[in-house]
Design an enzyme around this catalytic site. Sequence first.
Site, short mmCIF file in Angstrom:
data_model
loop_
_atom_site.label_atom_id
_atom_site.label_comp_id
_atom_site.label_asym_id
_atom_site.label_seq_id
_atom_site.Cartn_x
_atom_site.Cartn_y
_atom_site.Cartn_z
N LYS A 11 0.86 -1.18 0.00
CA LYS A 11 0.00 0.00 0.00
C LYS A 11 0.90 1.23 0.00
CE LYS A 11 -2.95 2.91 2.68
NZ LYS A 11 -3.32 3.28 4.06
N GLY A 48 -7.41 9.51 10.37
CA GLY A 48 -7.62 9.57 11.81
C GLY A 48 -8.63 10.59 12.27
N ALA A 82 -9.22 5.99 5.02
CA ALA A 82 -9.05 7.15 5.90
C ALA A 82 -10.35 7.92 6.08
CB ALA A 82 -7.96 8.09 5.40
N GLY A 83 -10.62 8.27 7.33
CA GLY A 83 -11.74 9.14 7.65
C GLY A 83 -12.95 8.46 8.24
N ASN A 103 -8.37 1.96 10.61
CA ASN A 103 -7.56 1.64 11.78
C ASN A 103 -8.05 2.40 13.01
OD1 ASN A 103 -3.95 1.75 12.54
ND2 ASN A 103 -5.64 0.93 13.69
#
Length: 259
Positions: free
Chosen positions: A101, A162, A188-189, A210
């Site tokens: 990635k 994040g 993301a987000g 994550n």
Amino acid sequence: MTDQLIIGQRSFTSRLLIGTGKYRDMEQTRAAIEASGAEIVTVAIRRTNIGQNKDEPSLLDVISPDKYTILPNTAGCYDAETAIRTCQLARELLDGHRLVKLEVLGDEKTLYPDISETLIAAERLIADDFEVMVYTTDDPVMAKRLEQMGCIAVMPLAAPIGSGLGIRNPYNIRTIVENAAVPILVDAGVGTASDAAIAMELGCDGVLMNTAIAEAKDPILMASAMQKAVEAGREAYLAGRMPRRAYASASSPLDGRFF
């Protein structure tokens, strides 16, 4: 079982990809990943030990490559050269592993991708026989260009890394999906399960997350919730939602009334 996520030459049942950062310890990491049902686990090579530090515990002790597809990522890289070297290190540590990635960040405050450096790194990694899944903005033109270069999956952000803000621009995400010939995964987000479901309802092939899990009050329970959200969103997309209407439409037809 027939509706599988295909990335390159690999197929997966789960459409949820999960990261390994920010957990309390390795045991919580292991438990959350297991609860998520994820088959692809992404690892920040510059921040996580997978064998480069022989005197420290390795994440691979709890996340076995025999059970999961390890996806090395270049988190923390701010230029193409560093990202390329990080991928090469991952390939060496993982016995020739080619799937990576790629993310090349622009600055530490926003963690937005630096697209010019991303393009340079992607081109060189593909030429070096890497299979590149690439983190990018939600720009449909750039997403298509990265696909045409040879990236095997394109991963537009939903919101800053994040942030937990959810999908800020669903129209761009949908446009990217509609024009793509490779898997599109929101990266993301995502903040909660409904964000993941929305991403899948837009037609995305998967979601990578994550922080939404690791920073939840109960990461294990949130991991389970995310699994269900991704599955529900995918089923809703395949089922096809009802049309939106400006006015009411009776649930019970008026034709054939008894009185």
